[in-house]
Write a protein that holds these residues in place. Structure first.
Motif, short mmCIF file in Angstrom:
data_model
loop_
_atom_site.label_atom_id
_atom_site.label_comp_id
_atom_site.label_asym_id
_atom_site.label_seq_id
_atom_site.Cartn_x
_atom_site.Cartn_y
_atom_site.Cartn_z
N ARG A 50 47.14 29.44 37.66
CA ARG A 50 46.91 28.99 36.29
C ARG A 50 47.17 27.49 36.16
O ARG A 50 46.44 26.78 35.47
N ASP A 123 36.98 32.45 33.43
CA ASP A 123 37.90 33.15 34.32
C ASP A 123 38.01 34.66 34.07
O ASP A 123 37.88 35.45 34.98
N PHE A 142 36.35 40.11 40.33
CA PHE A 142 37.67 40.65 40.67
C PHE A 142 37.60 42.01 41.37
O PHE A 142 38.49 42.35 42.15
N PHE A 205 51.86 39.04 36.80
CA PHE A 205 51.34 37.85 37.48
C PHE A 205 52.40 36.77 37.71
O PHE A 205 52.07 35.64 38.05
N HIS A 230 48.54 41.74 43.13
CA HIS A 230 47.32 41.20 42.53
C HIS A 230 47.28 39.67 42.48
O HIS A 230 46.26 39.11 42.09
O1 GYE Z 1 44.65 35.53 39.93
C1 GYE Z 1 46.52 34.97 38.57
C2 GYE Z 1 46.56 34.40 37.21
O2 GYE Z 1 42.82 35.33 35.87
C3 GYE Z 1 42.11 34.95 38.07
O3 GYE Z 1 45.46 35.01 36.56
C4 GYE Z 1 43.18 34.79 37.08
C5 GYE Z 1 44.51 35.35 37.51
C6 GYE Z 1 45.06 34.83 38.82
O4 GYE Z 1 47.72 34.46 36.59
O5 GYE Z 1 47.32 34.27 39.47
#
Ligand code: GYE
Length: 325
Positions: A50, A123, A142, A205, A230
């Motif tokens: 981020r 995103d 994803f 996350f 993840h």
């Molecule tokens: O993988 C994660 C972040 O939305 C792709 O959000 C993003 C994700 C990412 O906090 O590290």
């Protein structure tokens, strides 16, 4: 800048006046010299991904001559809705945002549409069935990322004769990357019935929650063979928990993560992580290009994908010196 047309009936006569959003000197949505004004609502600062994403968007807006109104939602959907409403009130030219969760956006997106402000999803996706509420969605696939993580494990454990116990650290509950990375991984590991997810819980996350959730896994599950996180940050937090429990990350417990930020790649090159699926945070250039196009009224692709790769430990060693984030 956007020109608002306001029609009003005045004492029986129809008076039409054009109000320019750039007219007032203290109008915060005004761009200098005809600059496009972009309102951007970011999720927060939960991860290395981020932080790199925010930096890239700020740098690329400046490089493209776009005036950026940046708002950090600190992980809260209500803050994002408030920010979007304020962008609408200010009359920005384009709104872009990275939705913290997939659901609950229809009302505010409709308000933006009614105000004639184009919206770009950046995103992360929303689950709105009315796809006219936004112009395009720029970001990664994803599900594919989760599948690549699972495919690697299936190959890695091809000769396993007994059970392979996997614990999963999910991203933020209800977010597109958490939902999709879980789905893609589950689909891929179905190819090997020995591989089973024995525990799956959110680590939001973040490194801190990755660590505490992993501590819980280590206490409640006897034989953990694999951790699938993840994102890198949760994996890095989990590594601390694994080491504190006297186990060797990458050896006693194999670790697969997603993102490939510098700290993750460093741990991979040191043998503490076994495999990383890349997710690029460098969306700025493509985003600014889309902002210019939708502002000009041009038709854009409704889905714009980013290009990504995967890294083994050897590949991480090679790539690290030139890694930008
Ligand atoms: O993988 C994660 C972040 O939305 C792709 O959000 C993003 C994700 C990412 O906090 O590290």
């Amino acid at each position: 800048m956007r020109v608002k047309m306001i029609a009003a009936a005045v004492t029986g006569l129809l008076a039409v006046s054009a109000l320019s959003a750039c007219g007032g000197g203290d109008d915060s949505a005004s761009g200098d010299d005809g600059q496009i004004v972009l309102g951007f609502s970011q999720v927060g600062a939960e991860s290395g991904w981020r932080t790199a994403n925010t930096k890239d968007i700020q740098e690329q807006a400046a490089a493209a001559g776009i005036k950026l109104q940046f708002s950090d939602a600190q992980g809260k959907q209500e803050n994002q809705i408030t920010a979007i409403r304020s962008f609408i009130t200010q009359g920005v030219d384009v709104i872009a945002f990275s939705p913290v969760v997939t659901s609950g956006w229809d009302a505010v997106l409709k308000e933006a549409k009614d105000a004639g402000i184009p919206v770009i999803l950046t995103d992360r996706a929303v689950d709105s069935t009315d796809t006219t509420l936004y112009k395009t969605f720029l970001g990664s696939d994803f599900v594919k990322e989760g599948k690549e993580a699972g495919d690697w494990l299936v190959k890695e454990e091809a000769s396993a004769t007994g059970p392979v116990n996997v614990v999963e650290l999910q991203g933020t509950t209800g977010s597109a990357p958490a939902i999709d990375r879980q789905k893609g991984f589950a689909e891929a590991i179905a190819a090997n019935p020995n591989i089973k997810i024995v525990k799956s819980q959110t680590g939001n996350f973040t490194r801190a929650e990755g660590k505490t959730t992993m501590e819980g896994f280590l206490q409640s599950v006897k034989d953990i063979d694999v951790l699938y996180a993840h994102n890198d940050d949760m994996g890095l937090g989990a590594i601390e928990a694994i080491e504190a429990a006297g186990k060797k990350p990458g050896t006693d417990i194999k670790i697969i993560t997603v993102d490939a930020v510098k700290d993750g790649m460093t741990a991979l090159s040191e043998g503490k992580i076994n495999y990383i699926v890349e997710c690029s945070p460098l969306l700025g250039t493509q985003l600014m290009d889309l902002v210019k196009k939708v502002h000009a009224g041009e038709t854009v692709e409704t889905r714009v994908l980013t290009e990504e790769t995967t890294f083994t430990q050897e590949q991480a060693k090679e790539a690290l010196p030139n890694r930008k984030y």
